[in-house]
Structure formats: structure tokens, C-alpha cells
Design a protein around this motif. Structure first.
Motif, PDB file in Angstrom:
ATOM      1  N   UNK A  25      21.737 -86.100 -53.940  1.00 37.54           N
ATOM      2  CA  UNK A  25      23.175 -86.059 -53.704  1.00 37.54           C
ATOM      3  C   UNK A  25      23.555 -84.732 -53.057  1.00 37.54           C
ATOM      4  N   UNK A  26      24.769 -84.692 -52.518  1.00 38.72           N
ATOM      5  CA  UNK A  26      25.340 -83.455 -51.990  1.00 38.72           C
ATOM      6  C   UNK A  26      26.621 -83.171 -52.753  1.00 38.72           C
ATOM      7  N   UNK A  27      26.731 -81.954 -53.244  1.00 30.68           N
ATOM      8  CA  UNK A  27      27.937 -81.510 -53.944  1.00 30.68           C
ATOM      9  C   UNK A  27      28.845 -80.840 -52.915  1.00 30.68           C
ATOM     10  N   UNK A  28      30.095 -81.300 -52.841  1.00 28.15           N
ATOM     11  CA  UNK A  28      31.075 -80.752 -51.907  1.00 28.15           C
ATOM     12  C   UNK A  28      32.103 -79.951 -52.707  1.00 28.15           C
ATOM     13  N   UNK A  29      32.285 -78.698 -52.301  1.00 30.49           N
ATOM     14  CA  UNK A  29      33.233 -77.821 -52.994  1.00 30.49           C
ATOM     15  C   UNK A  29      34.561 -77.785 -52.244  1.00 30.49           C
ATOM     16  N   UNK A  30      35.624 -77.443 -52.949  1.00 32.61           N
ATOM     17  CA  UNK A  30      36.954 -77.362 -52.340  1.00 32.61           C
ATOM     18  C   UNK A  30      37.009 -76.340 -51.208  1.00 32.61           C
ATOM     19  N   UNK A  31      36.185 -75.304 -51.266  1.00 31.27           N
ATOM     20  CA  UNK A  31      36.205 -74.278 -50.219  1.00 31.27           C
ATOM     21  C   UNK A  31      35.368 -74.658 -49.001  1.00 31.27           C
ATOM     22  N   UNK A  32      34.831 -75.901 -48.981  1.00 38.52           N
ATOM     23  CA  UNK A  32      34.065 -76.377 -47.830  1.00 38.52           C
ATOM     24  C   UNK A  32      32.561 -76.217 -47.968  1.00 38.52           C
ATOM     25  N   UNK A  33      32.105 -75.471 -48.943  1.00 34.60           N
ATOM     26  CA  UNK A  33      30.664 -75.327 -49.140  1.00 34.60           C
ATOM     27  C   UNK A  33      30.067 -76.641 -49.625  1.00 34.60           C
ATOM     28  N   UNK A  34      28.795 -76.840 -49.311  1.00 33.37           N
ATOM     29  CA  UNK A  34      28.051 -77.985 -49.838  1.00 33.37           C
ATOM     30  C   UNK A  34      26.721 -77.471 -50.379  1.00 33.37           C
ATOM     31  N   UNK A  35      26.166 -78.216 -51.299  1.00 28.47           N
ATOM     32  CA  UNK A  35      24.850 -77.864 -51.815  1.00 28.47           C
ATOM     33  C   UNK A  35      24.133 -79.140 -52.246  1.00 28.47           C
ATOM     34  N   UNK A  36      22.821 -79.188 -52.016  1.00 31.74           N
ATOM     35  CA  UNK A  36      22.056 -80.354 -52.432  1.00 31.74           C
ATOM     36  C   UNK A  36      21.831 -80.328 -53.940  1.00 31.74           C
TER      37      UNK A  36
END
Length: 82
Positions: A25-36
């Protein structure tokens, strides 16, 4: 803070030693960052989501069928002029 999580378009795996299914999955943060990351499920969770996803697929198919029928009815409906 996390905005939402999306399932990656990659194969899920099953670890039979740990008895876990793993979905990338990819985690999407409110500040636009993403992380696997990974969504890890035990066999019971996999079965529950199999049922729920099947229900969603059938609901989508039925809604699309109703939309096509509604469009077909609108196209075949005679136009009345006053």
C-alpha cells in the motif's frame, strides 16, 4: 497526519509460515508526502474482505447495468412537443 491509504497495483503475497496475507500500500499524508507500507491480514481478515469485495463488485455491476438501462430508456423515449 494521514489523509488516506491506497492499495498498490502489485501482487499480494501470502506467507504460509506467518499465516498472513500482505498487500503493498501507499500512505498519503495531508502535506502531500507518500510512503510505501504493507497491509497485513490474517486468514480470517482475508476471508471477510473477500466477501465484502465480492459484494462491492456485484453492487458496482448492478449500478452500471441500471445506468445503461436508464440511458437506453432516455434514448428510446419519444420527444413530445407542445
Amino acid at each position: 497526519m494521514i489523509a488516506h491509504i491506497t492499495i498498490d497495483r502489485r501482487d499480494a503475497t501470502y506467507d504460509h509460515h506467518a499465516e498472513q496475507a500482505v498487500l503493498p500500500v501507499t500512505i498519503h499524508h495531508h502535506d502531500g508526502r507518500t510512503e510505501p507500507s504493507r497491509l497485513v491480514m490474517d486468514p480470517g481478515q482475508v476471508e471477510v474482505y473477500r466477501i465484502q469485495l465480492g459484494q462491492l463488485i456485484r453492487a458496482r455491476a448492478e449500478a452500471r447495468k441500471q445506468d445503461r438501462e436508464a440511458v437506453g430508456q432516455a434514448v428510446n423515449r419519444p420527444v413530445l412537443h407542445p
